[in-house]
Design a protein around this motif. Structure first.
Motif, mmCIF file in Angstrom:
data_model
loop_
_atom_site.group_PDB
_atom_site.id
_atom_site.type_symbol
_atom_site.label_atom_id
_atom_site.label_comp_id
_atom_site.label_asym_id
_atom_site.label_seq_id
_atom_site.Cartn_x
_atom_site.Cartn_y
_atom_site.Cartn_z
ATOM 1 N N GLN A 129 49.462 40.569 35.854
ATOM 2 C CA GLN A 129 48.138 40.813 36.418
ATOM 3 C C GLN A 129 47.579 42.206 36.172
ATOM 4 O O GLN A 129 46.402 42.447 36.374
ATOM 5 N N PHE B 274 39.128 35.985 39.790
ATOM 6 C CA PHE B 274 40.262 36.869 39.580
ATOM 7 C C PHE B 274 40.423 37.267 38.117
ATOM 8 O O PHE B 274 40.941 38.340 37.820
ATOM 9 N N LEU C 26 44.725 31.916 25.751
ATOM 10 C CA LEU C 26 43.371 32.217 26.220
ATOM 11 C C LEU C 26 42.610 33.046 25.183
ATOM 12 O O LEU C 26 41.405 32.864 24.997
ATOM 13 N N LEU D 217 46.437 36.268 33.742
ATOM 14 C CA LEU D 217 46.872 35.720 35.028
ATOM 15 C C LEU D 217 48.363 35.925 35.255
ATOM 16 O O LEU D 217 48.839 35.918 36.376
ATOM 17 N N PHE E 144 30.510 62.602 59.447
ATOM 18 C CA PHE E 144 31.351 63.217 60.476
ATOM 19 C C PHE E 144 31.682 64.668 60.134
ATOM 20 O O PHE E 144 31.726 65.526 61.010
ATOM 21 N N VAL F 61 36.207 31.636 34.418
ATOM 22 C CA VAL F 61 36.077 31.741 35.873
ATOM 23 C C VAL F 61 36.139 30.351 36.510
ATOM 24 O O VAL F 61 36.734 30.172 37.569
ATOM 25 N N ALA F 62 35.551 29.341 35.823
ATOM 26 C CA ALA F 62 35.562 27.982 36.366
ATOM 27 C C ALA F 62 36.988 27.470 36.511
ATOM 28 O O ALA F 62 37.274 26.640 37.357
ATOM 29 N N ARG F 63 37.904 27.967 35.681
ATOM 30 C CA ARG F 63 39.291 27.489 35.720
ATOM 31 C C ARG F 63 40.212 28.366 36.547
ATOM 32 O O ARG F 63 41.087 27.870 37.247
ATOM 33 N N TYR F 64 40.000 29.665 36.434
ATOM 34 C CA TYR F 64 40.954 30.570 37.089
ATOM 35 C C TYR F 64 40.348 31.374 38.235
ATOM 36 O O TYR F 64 41.042 32.142 38.878
ATOM 37 N N GLY F 65 39.047 31.244 38.447
ATOM 38 C CA GLY F 65 38.420 31.968 39.545
ATOM 39 C C GLY F 65 37.996 33.377 39.133
ATOM 40 O O GLY F 65 38.285 33.836 38.029
#
Lengths: 157, 178
Positions: A50, A93, A65, A47, A121, A87-91
């Motif tokens: 990134q 992302f 982590l 996080l 096209f 994911v539950a904590r940081y999403g």
């Protein structure tokens, strides 16, 4: 020349053991477990920096982590459960591969859709072009015939 | 005509997307915790280490939780704003002292001032992980039921306080009353 090469080799040497630096302190029962740890960390984003995965990052939080991931692996948690925990904590992302949800449809399907549109096209454009070349209307055909006739007569002299 | 307008249209759409994208701060990651009850914690208090503090302290009224550390430069930057927030009396401001040494934290507070109602000590950063903290300072606003309703990442400026933090607190207070 040789000096430059040596220098390059030395610099390469400093660049490589980063992953080793972040993961060597962990003990595993088997090589397969170590490999699983490495692969799982490579899928998770740090996080703080990134553009680095948890496997590469030297950030303090990344270390914490990694510790969490390691402990949960030792507790027998699956990769899915560990990813869910983060994911539950940081999403979403934290995942380098975000799940396919309505929110990420554009991300997942955008590029192929744009590619298909481009192909559509391109094909239409190319078809249209050759079509125009082949088709002459009535007036053009008559004019062509006249020109050819003139030519024939010219040759006759 | 359409041959010329179509690429122009596509260009304009892309330009708008890029313009919006460039305005956004990629370091601000939306927290999945907004709208969820604050993760459970039980930690010693900074001033009275023998006494614990937990979620119950944050329930019953709208409250603010500010994650800080003495080693964090951004925290010093926003400290005047945190003090202004606490002094405004809008809501009690709780501190979460993140991965800090006790002596350093106490010295920092005596030097810069202590606006916090109470401070929980997260020595190992485990509670920080539960709360999805990835860069101090971070500020959470909780409603009276202890649900996280807003999260601010990074130092708060006076503008942030005036235009975001205080309005959110006001809104949650009227919500709690009705």
């Amino acid at each position: 020349m040789i000096r430059a090469l040596l220098l390059a080799l030395m610099l390469l040497g400093t660049a490589m053991p980063v992953a080793a630096l972040t993961m060597d302190s962990y003990e595993f029962e088997s090589e397969a477990e170590r490999e699983r740890f490495r692969e799982l960390l490579a899928e998770l984003r740090c996080l703080v920096c990134q553009n680095e995965s948890l496997a590469d990052s030297q950030a303090d939080l990344a270390g914490d982590l990694r510790e969490q991931v390691y402990e949960q692996m030792q507790q027998g948690k699956t990769n899915g459960e560990i990813t869910e925990y983060l994911v539950a904590r940081y999403g979403d992302f934290v995942r380098y591969r975000p799940p396919v949800t309505p929110g990420t449809y554009l991300l997942w399907f955008g590029p192929p859709v744009i590619l298909l549109l481009g192909l559509f096209f391109a094909v239409r454009l190319l078809r249209g072009r050759t079509g125009q070349e082949q088709q002459l209307n009535e007036a053009q055909r008559r004019r062509a015939a006249e020109l050819l006739d003139e030519d024939d007569r010219g040759d006759g002299h | 005509m359409i041959r010329y307008l179509l690429p122009l249209g596509i260009f304009l759409v892309l330009a708008v997307f890029f313009a919006v994208g460039l305005q956004r701060d990629p370091s601000e990651i939306p927290s999945p915790l907004v709208g969820k009850p604050a993760p459970e914690f039980q930690l010693p208090r900074l001033h009275q280490p023998e006494r614990a503090i937990d979620n119950a302290a944050l329930e019953g009224e709208v409250s603010v939780v500010n994650v800080w550390a003495s080693w964090c430069v951004g925290c010093r930057e926003e400290h005047e704003v945190v003090k202004a927030l606490a002094n405004s009396g809008a809501a009690p401001v709780y501190g979460l002292n993140y991965k800090d040494a006790r002596e350093d934290a106490l010295r920092w507070l005596s030097h810069f001032g202590d606006p916090y109602t109470a401070i929980a000590v997260d020595r190992d950063g485990d509670v920080g992980i539960d709360w999805g903290v990835y860069g101090v300072p971070e500020t959470f606003i909780l409603d009276a039921d202890g649900v996280i309703r807003y999260k601010h990442i990074g130092p708060m400026s006076e503008t942030d306080l005036r235009e975001k933090i205080l309005p959110v607190i006001r809104e949650l207070k009227t919500e709690a009353r009705s």
